[in-house]
Design a protein around this motif. Sequence first.
Motif, short mmCIF file in Angstrom:
data_model
loop_
_atom_site.label_atom_id
_atom_site.label_comp_id
_atom_site.label_asym_id
_atom_site.label_seq_id
_atom_site.Cartn_x
_atom_site.Cartn_y
_atom_site.Cartn_z
N VAL A 106 -73.12 71.78 42.23
CA VAL A 106 -73.02 71.90 43.70
C VAL A 106 -72.17 73.13 43.99
N VAL A 107 -72.71 74.04 44.80
CA VAL A 107 -71.94 75.24 45.16
C VAL A 107 -71.68 75.25 46.66
N CYS A 108 -70.59 75.89 47.03
CA CYS A 108 -70.17 75.90 48.44
C CYS A 108 -69.34 77.16 48.68
N PHE A 109 -69.95 78.13 49.34
CA PHE A 109 -69.30 79.43 49.52
C PHE A 109 -68.74 79.57 50.94
N LEU A 150 -68.85 66.34 47.98
CA LEU A 150 -69.46 67.26 47.02
C LEU A 150 -69.49 66.64 45.62
N LYS A 151 -68.37 65.99 45.25
CA LYS A 151 -68.35 65.34 43.94
C LYS A 151 -69.42 64.25 43.85
N GLY A 152 -69.61 63.51 44.97
CA GLY A 152 -70.59 62.43 44.98
C GLY A 152 -72.02 62.93 44.82
N MET A 153 -72.28 64.19 45.15
CA MET A 153 -73.61 64.76 44.97
C MET A 153 -73.84 65.26 43.54
N GLY A 206 -70.63 64.64 34.58
CA GLY A 206 -70.76 65.78 33.66
C GLY A 206 -71.18 67.06 34.36
N GLY A 207 -71.54 66.97 35.65
CA GLY A 207 -71.91 68.17 36.41
C GLY A 207 -70.69 68.85 37.00
N TYR A 208 -70.94 69.96 37.70
CA TYR A 208 -69.83 70.78 38.20
C TYR A 208 -69.91 70.99 39.71
N VAL A 209 -68.72 71.13 40.32
CA VAL A 209 -68.60 71.56 41.72
C VAL A 209 -67.93 72.92 41.71
N PHE A 210 -68.51 73.85 42.47
CA PHE A 210 -67.97 75.21 42.55
C PHE A 210 -67.75 75.57 44.01
N PHE A 226 -55.63 94.52 39.00
CA PHE A 226 -54.48 93.70 38.58
C PHE A 226 -54.42 92.40 39.38
N LEU A 227 -54.60 92.52 40.71
CA LEU A 227 -54.57 91.33 41.57
C LEU A 227 -55.67 90.34 41.18
N SER A 228 -56.88 90.89 41.01
CA SER A 228 -58.03 90.03 40.69
C SER A 228 -57.83 89.29 39.38
N GLU A 229 -57.27 89.98 38.42
CA GLU A 229 -57.15 89.41 37.07
C GLU A 229 -55.98 88.45 36.93
N ASN A 230 -55.10 88.39 37.93
CA ASN A 230 -53.90 87.57 37.80
C ASN A 230 -53.74 86.52 38.89
N CYS A 231 -54.88 86.08 39.44
CA CYS A 231 -54.87 85.04 40.48
C CYS A 231 -54.02 85.43 41.67
N LEU A 232 -54.09 86.72 42.04
CA LEU A 232 -53.28 87.23 43.14
C LEU A 232 -54.12 87.88 44.24
N SER A 233 -55.43 87.64 44.21
CA SER A 233 -56.29 88.10 45.30
C SER A 233 -56.50 86.94 46.28
N SER A 234 -56.84 87.25 47.51
CA SER A 234 -57.01 86.19 48.52
C SER A 234 -58.42 85.61 48.55
N HIS A 235 -59.30 86.03 47.64
CA HIS A 235 -60.63 85.43 47.53
C HIS A 235 -60.70 84.66 46.21
N ALA A 236 -60.81 83.32 46.32
CA ALA A 236 -60.70 82.48 45.12
C ALA A 236 -62.02 81.80 44.78
N TRP A 237 -62.22 81.59 43.48
CA TRP A 237 -63.32 80.78 42.95
C TRP A 237 -62.70 79.60 42.22
N VAL A 238 -63.21 78.39 42.52
CA VAL A 238 -62.67 77.20 41.87
C VAL A 238 -63.82 76.35 41.34
N LEU A 239 -63.71 75.98 40.08
CA LEU A 239 -64.74 75.19 39.41
C LEU A 239 -64.10 73.91 38.90
N GLY A 240 -64.76 72.78 39.14
CA GLY A 240 -64.25 71.51 38.63
C GLY A 240 -65.41 70.66 38.11
N LYS A 241 -65.10 69.80 37.16
CA LYS A 241 -66.13 68.98 36.52
C LYS A 241 -66.02 67.53 36.96
N ASN A 242 -67.18 66.95 37.26
CA ASN A 242 -67.22 65.51 37.53
C ASN A 242 -67.22 64.80 36.17
#
Length: 329
Positions: free
Chosen positions: A188-191, A207-210, A214-218, A311-327
Amino acid sequence: MKEHEIRPQDLLNRYLELSALDARSCFTEDSRQDVSCVACGNDKPSFQFDKHGFSYVQCKSCGTLYLSPRPSAEAYEQFYRDSVSSQYWADVFFPAVAEVRREKIFRPRVEKLAQICTDHDFTVERLVDIGAGYGIFLDEWKKCFADVDAVAVEPSTSLASECRAKGLRVVESVAENAGGLDNFADLVVCFEVLEHVTDPLAFMNILKGMTRPGGYVFISTLCIDGFDLQMLWEKSTQISPPHHINILSVDGFKRLFSRAGLVDVEISTPGQLDVDIVRNVSESDSSLLVGQRFIKSLVENDVTASMFQSFLSENCLSSHAWVLGKNPI
Ligand SMILES: [Zn+2]
């Protein structure tokens, strides 16, 4: 990529004007309620600032910035259906930048997400896009993976039509009311939606319920730990009521995903615009970088600006984030 390529200045200014007017006219004050931290649940925030008649507070535990008190979910549903600024975004702003964004944002997004799936030894046969908008992400994904069973969840009638015109299967609804997708998706993706929703924990649970075990939410969204948001704070056009009401920290993402029962959470900030945004604001607001000689020289030199953004992008210091989690299975 530059900010003005995906957010032309004149269109952005008009959208912000309309948003500020809507913020004053679309919501009554008496229906608003204080809320606990939308990420971690802590109930002792500190007030930060008022903007267009709304208050932002910051969680003392996880650092998330959020709107509180906030209008009800019902008031927000009506706002997104009827407001002038929402219509302007869907009918004028986005169409003007859709093809630029297809090339600059959506194609690279498909490539990077496909790589993430490969890295996790993970095949996507069923894919759901929450808040699919014009359907460009799914359209690009299907060009690479034609056999995917893809579903666009999109509440706007006009945008749902755009998705259908691209041959996509559409559930015309907000995620909270989209039936028939329980345990459905491998992914499941959500931008750029989480910053808008009235109850992020309830939303993540949906989102997790969908997602199948073993699947992923992004999700991708704003991150308050990022450079431009930290530099600009209330001056940031991204911190814009009534639209952007949840701006989580890196710690907030971990805690929200954990509360929703998602595991193996991975957070990155591949943003490319922080430095360009700060430079653009400093060009029109000469007070912004007064006394900050080092930052000023860093962002005004093209070479160091580019290196600093990396440097910002590579060190979790940019204001645009991607987050992935597993059900979990
Ligand atoms: Zn918190």
